[in-house]
Motif scaffolding. Structure first.
Motif, PDB file in Angstrom:
ATOM      1  N   VAL A  10       0.801  -1.224   0.000  1.00  0.00           N
ATOM      2  CA  VAL A  10       0.000   0.000   0.000  1.00  0.00           C
ATOM      3  C   VAL A  10       0.835   1.275   0.000  1.00  0.00           C
ATOM      4  CG1 VAL A  10      -2.020  -1.079   1.049  1.00  0.00           C
ATOM      5  CG2 VAL A  10      -0.277  -0.056   2.505  1.00  0.00           C
ATOM      6  N   VAL A  11       2.119   1.206   0.354  1.00  0.00           N
ATOM      7  CA  VAL A  11       2.965   2.394   0.338  1.00  0.00           C
ATOM      8  C   VAL A  11       4.074   2.308  -0.714  1.00  0.00           C
ATOM      9  CG1 VAL A  11       2.508   3.036   2.732  1.00  0.00           C
ATOM     10  CG2 VAL A  11       4.442   1.539   2.206  1.00  0.00           C
ATOM     11  N   ARG A  30       8.901  -8.604   1.658  1.00  0.00           N
ATOM     12  CA  ARG A  30      10.281  -8.823   1.198  1.00  0.00           C
ATOM     13  C   ARG A  30      10.395  -8.694  -0.309  1.00  0.00           C
ATOM     14  NH1 ARG A  30      12.894 -12.116   5.654  1.00  0.00           N
ATOM     15  NH2 ARG A  30      11.201 -12.295   7.121  1.00  0.00           N
ATOM     16  N   CYS A  31       9.593  -7.834  -0.894  1.00  0.00           N
ATOM     17  CA  CYS A  31       9.600  -7.671  -2.344  1.00  0.00           C
ATOM     18  C   CYS A  31      10.879  -6.964  -2.796  1.00  0.00           C
ATOM     19  CB  CYS A  31       8.382  -6.862  -2.783  1.00  0.00           C
ATOM     20  SG  CYS A  31       8.310  -6.615  -4.571  1.00  0.00           S
ATOM     21  N   PRO A  32      11.621  -7.538  -3.722  1.00  0.00           N
ATOM     22  CA  PRO A  32      12.870  -6.916  -4.185  1.00  0.00           C
ATOM     23  C   PRO A  32      12.631  -5.649  -5.005  1.00  0.00           C
ATOM     24  CG  PRO A  32      12.378  -8.856  -5.492  1.00  0.00           C
ATOM     25  CD  PRO A  32      11.368  -8.825  -4.377  1.00  0.00           C
ATOM     26  N   ASP A  33      11.412  -5.448  -5.486  1.00  0.00           N
ATOM     27  CA  ASP A  33      11.093  -4.265  -6.286  1.00  0.00           C
ATOM     28  C   ASP A  33      10.507  -3.131  -5.459  1.00  0.00           C
ATOM     29  OD1 ASP A  33      11.920  -5.667  -8.519  1.00  0.00           O
ATOM     30  OD2 ASP A  33       9.907  -6.392  -8.962  1.00  0.00           O
ATOM     31  N   PHE A  34      10.366  -3.330  -4.138  1.00  0.00           N
ATOM     32  CA  PHE A  34       9.732  -2.329  -3.287  1.00  0.00           C
ATOM     33  C   PHE A  34      10.499  -1.015  -3.294  1.00  0.00           C
ATOM     34  CE2 PHE A  34       9.333  -0.045   0.716  1.00  0.00           C
ATOM     35  CZ  PHE A  34       7.962   0.104   0.801  1.00  0.00           C
ATOM     36  N   SER A  35       9.744   0.059  -3.429  1.00  0.00           N
ATOM     37  CA  SER A  35      10.289   1.412  -3.325  1.00  0.00           C
ATOM     38  C   SER A  35       9.212   2.270  -2.680  1.00  0.00           C
ATOM     39  CB  SER A  35      10.643   1.947  -4.711  1.00  0.00           C
ATOM     40  OG  SER A  35      11.173   3.237  -4.616  1.00  0.00           O
ATOM     41  N   ARG A  36       9.516   2.877  -1.549  1.00  0.00           N
ATOM     42  CA  ARG A  36       8.518   3.661  -0.829  1.00  0.00           C
ATOM     43  C   ARG A  36       8.071   4.862  -1.654  1.00  0.00           C
ATOM     44  NH1 ARG A  36       6.219   4.394   4.005  1.00  0.00           N
ATOM     45  NH2 ARG A  36       7.283   2.639   4.912  1.00  0.00           N
ATOM     46  N   ASP A  37       6.766   5.075  -1.698  1.00  0.00           N
ATOM     47  CA  ASP A  37       6.187   6.219  -2.405  1.00  0.00           C
ATOM     48  C   ASP A  37       6.446   7.470  -1.569  1.00  0.00           C
ATOM     49  OD1 ASP A  37       4.603   8.128  -3.635  1.00  0.00           O
ATOM     50  OD2 ASP A  37       2.918   6.791  -3.944  1.00  0.00           O
ATOM     51  N   VAL A  38       7.284   8.368  -2.069  1.00  0.00           N
ATOM     52  CA  VAL A  38       7.654   9.560  -1.316  1.00  0.00           C
ATOM     53  C   VAL A  38       6.517  10.565  -1.198  1.00  0.00           C
ATOM     54  CG1 VAL A  38      10.113   9.338  -1.819  1.00  0.00           C
ATOM     55  CG2 VAL A  38       8.667  10.679  -3.344  1.00  0.00           C
ATOM     56  N   SER A  39       5.461  10.398  -1.985  1.00  0.00           N
ATOM     57  CA  SER A  39       4.321  11.306  -1.886  1.00  0.00           C
ATOM     58  C   SER A  39       3.442  10.982  -0.680  1.00  0.00           C
ATOM     59  CB  SER A  39       3.482  11.278  -3.167  1.00  0.00           C
ATOM     60  OG  SER A  39       2.846  10.034  -3.321  1.00  0.00           O
TER      61      SER A  39
END
Length: 51
Positions: A10-11, A30-39
């Motif tokens: 969700v983020v 543990r998703c290797p593609d995870f990137s936090r949404d800075v917005s």
């Protein structure tokens, strides 16, 4: 581990176009593609934990 660093679909910045979110068994923790949404702002109480 603090909640501000926890991964969650969700983020994630890729949540709109992700093809894995329904097949990852741990909910994206543990998703290797995870990137936090800075917005998405971090709530104040989580910010206090970081400092």
């Amino acid at each position: 581990m603090s909640s501000s660093k926890r991964q969650a679909c969700v983020v994630c910045a890729w949540r709109e176009t992700c093809a894995k979110k329904f097949c990852v068994t741990d909910g994206g923790a543990r998703c290797p593609d995870f990137s936090r949404d800075v917005s998405i702002k971090v709530p104040d109480e989580e910010s206090d934990e970081i400092q």
